[in-house]
Design a protein around this motif. Structure first.
Motif, PDB file in Angstrom:
ATOM      1  N   UNK A 120      40.163 -23.765  -8.797  1.00 47.72           N
ATOM      2  CA  UNK A 120      39.152 -22.795  -9.189  1.00 47.72           C
ATOM      3  C   UNK A 120      39.312 -21.534  -8.353  1.00 47.72           C
ATOM      4  N   UNK A 121      39.471 -20.385  -9.013  1.00 44.50           N
ATOM      5  CA  UNK A 121      39.531 -19.097  -8.313  1.00 44.50           C
ATOM      6  C   UNK A 121      38.116 -18.569  -8.153  1.00 44.50           C
ATOM      7  N   UNK A 122      37.770 -18.195  -6.925  1.00 44.19           N
ATOM      8  CA  UNK A 122      36.435 -17.674  -6.627  1.00 44.19           C
ATOM      9  C   UNK A 122      36.585 -16.308  -5.970  1.00 44.19           C
ATOM     10  N   UNK A 123      35.978 -15.285  -6.585  1.00 50.32           N
ATOM     11  CA  UNK A 123      35.991 -13.938  -6.013  1.00 50.32           C
ATOM     12  C   UNK A 123      34.797 -13.822  -5.076  1.00 50.32           C
ATOM     13  N   UNK A 124      35.068 -13.497  -3.811  1.00 48.97           N
ATOM     14  CA  UNK A 124      34.036 -13.374  -2.790  1.00 48.97           C
ATOM     15  C   UNK A 124      33.425 -11.984  -2.835  1.00 48.97           C
ATOM     16  N   UNK A 125      32.170 -11.843  -2.426  1.00 46.48           N
ATOM     17  CA  UNK A 125      31.582 -10.498  -2.390  1.00 46.48           C
ATOM     18  C   UNK A 125      32.308  -9.628  -1.354  1.00 46.48           C
ATOM     19  N   UNK A 126      32.490  -8.363  -1.671  1.00 49.75           N
ATOM     20  CA  UNK A 126      33.070  -7.431  -0.706  1.00 49.75           C
ATOM     21  C   UNK A 126      32.066  -7.255   0.431  1.00 49.75           C
ATOM     22  N   UNK A 127      32.545  -7.251   1.652  1.00 48.78           N
ATOM     23  CA  UNK A 127      31.620  -7.208   2.789  1.00 48.78           C
ATOM     24  C   UNK A 127      31.603  -5.866   3.504  1.00 48.78           C
ATOM     25  N   UNK A 128      32.460  -4.972   3.107  1.00 50.29           N
ATOM     26  CA  UNK A 128      32.543  -3.690   3.805  1.00 50.29           C
ATOM     27  C   UNK A 128      31.910  -2.566   3.013  1.00 50.29           C
ATOM     28  N   UNK A 129      32.577  -1.444   3.027  1.00 48.91           N
ATOM     29  CA  UNK A 129      32.051  -0.291   2.318  1.00 48.91           C
ATOM     30  C   UNK A 129      32.336  -0.399   0.816  1.00 48.91           C
ATOM     31  N   UNK A 130      31.897   0.599   0.071  1.00 48.22           N
ATOM     32  CA  UNK A 130      32.014   0.559  -1.386  1.00 48.22           C
ATOM     33  C   UNK A 130      33.461   0.593  -1.879  1.00 48.22           C
ATOM     34  N   UNK A 131      34.416   0.903  -1.009  1.00 52.07           N
ATOM     35  CA  UNK A 131      35.809   0.993  -1.415  1.00 52.07           C
ATOM     36  C   UNK A 131      36.610  -0.267  -1.087  1.00 52.07           C
ATOM     37  N   UNK A 132      35.997  -1.230  -0.427  1.00 53.52           N
ATOM     38  CA  UNK A 132      36.702  -2.452  -0.050  1.00 53.52           C
ATOM     39  C   UNK A 132      36.816  -3.393  -1.247  1.00 53.52           C
ATOM     40  N   UNK A 133      38.004  -3.940  -1.451  1.00 47.97           N
ATOM     41  CA  UNK A 133      38.219  -4.909  -2.527  1.00 47.97           C
ATOM     42  C   UNK A 133      37.693  -6.282  -2.090  1.00 47.97           C
ATOM     43  N   UNK A 134      37.108  -7.029  -3.006  1.00 51.15           N
ATOM     44  CA  UNK A 134      36.621  -8.362  -2.649  1.00 51.15           C
ATOM     45  C   UNK A 134      37.790  -9.326  -2.440  1.00 51.15           C
ATOM     46  N   UNK A 135      37.582 -10.314  -1.592  1.00 49.21           N
ATOM     47  CA  UNK A 135      38.585 -11.350  -1.391  1.00 49.21           C
ATOM     48  C   UNK A 135      38.526 -12.371  -2.507  1.00 49.21           C
ATOM     49  N   UNK A 136      39.611 -13.089  -2.710  1.00 46.15           N
ATOM     50  CA  UNK A 136      39.659 -14.161  -3.697  1.00 46.15           C
ATOM     51  C   UNK A 136      40.280 -15.378  -3.040  1.00 46.15           C
ATOM     52  N   UNK A 137      39.669 -16.561  -3.266  1.00 47.36           N
ATOM     53  CA  UNK A 137      40.198 -17.810  -2.735  1.00 47.36           C
ATOM     54  C   UNK A 137      40.376 -18.808  -3.879  1.00 47.36           C
TER      55      UNK A 137
END
Length: 112
Positions: free
Chosen positions: A43-60
């Motif tokens: 299962x691919x899960x996209x994590x919320x971006x934790x930085x500023x509005x330009x940061x891409x969210x992580x995916x695990x």
């Protein structure tokens, strides 16, 4: 097989060493059958971006024996953290020296 336990978002969860709780949106699920005929889900899960509005969210990617989320669904899941080391050789530098690099790949397995 045990039933998959869905965790409540925002609720404290007790984890032990080498465990992690992830929260995010499912972006994909695929099933595979092992050589010994067991069905596994990835299962691919996209994590919320934790930085500023330009940061891409992580995916695990989370491996499990049962499906625990569908695409578009928000999930909170307790996972066991593991992985493996690997080595590779970098391209030769300007002097022709080849450097060996050691790194690791992290794997997540749903605690079911």
């Amino acid at each position: 097989m045990n039933a998959v336990t869905k965790l409540e978002a925002g609720k404290k969860v007790e984890v032990v060493n080498n465990e992690v709780v992830i929260y995010g949106k499912v972006t994909g699920v695929r099933g595979e059958t092992t050589k010994d005929k067991r069905k596994l889900y990835f299962t691919l899960v996209r994590l919320p971006a934790s930085g500023d509005e330009f940061e891409a969210p992580g995916t695990v990617e989370v491996m499990s024996d049962q499906k625990f989320g569908a695409p578009g669904e928000i999930v909170t899941a307790r996972c066991r953290l593991s992985g493996y080391g690997r080595r590779y050789n970098k391209k030769p530098d300007e002097d022709g020296v080849i450097e060996s690099v050691q790194t690791a790949d992290i794997k997540l397995r749903l605690v079911e």
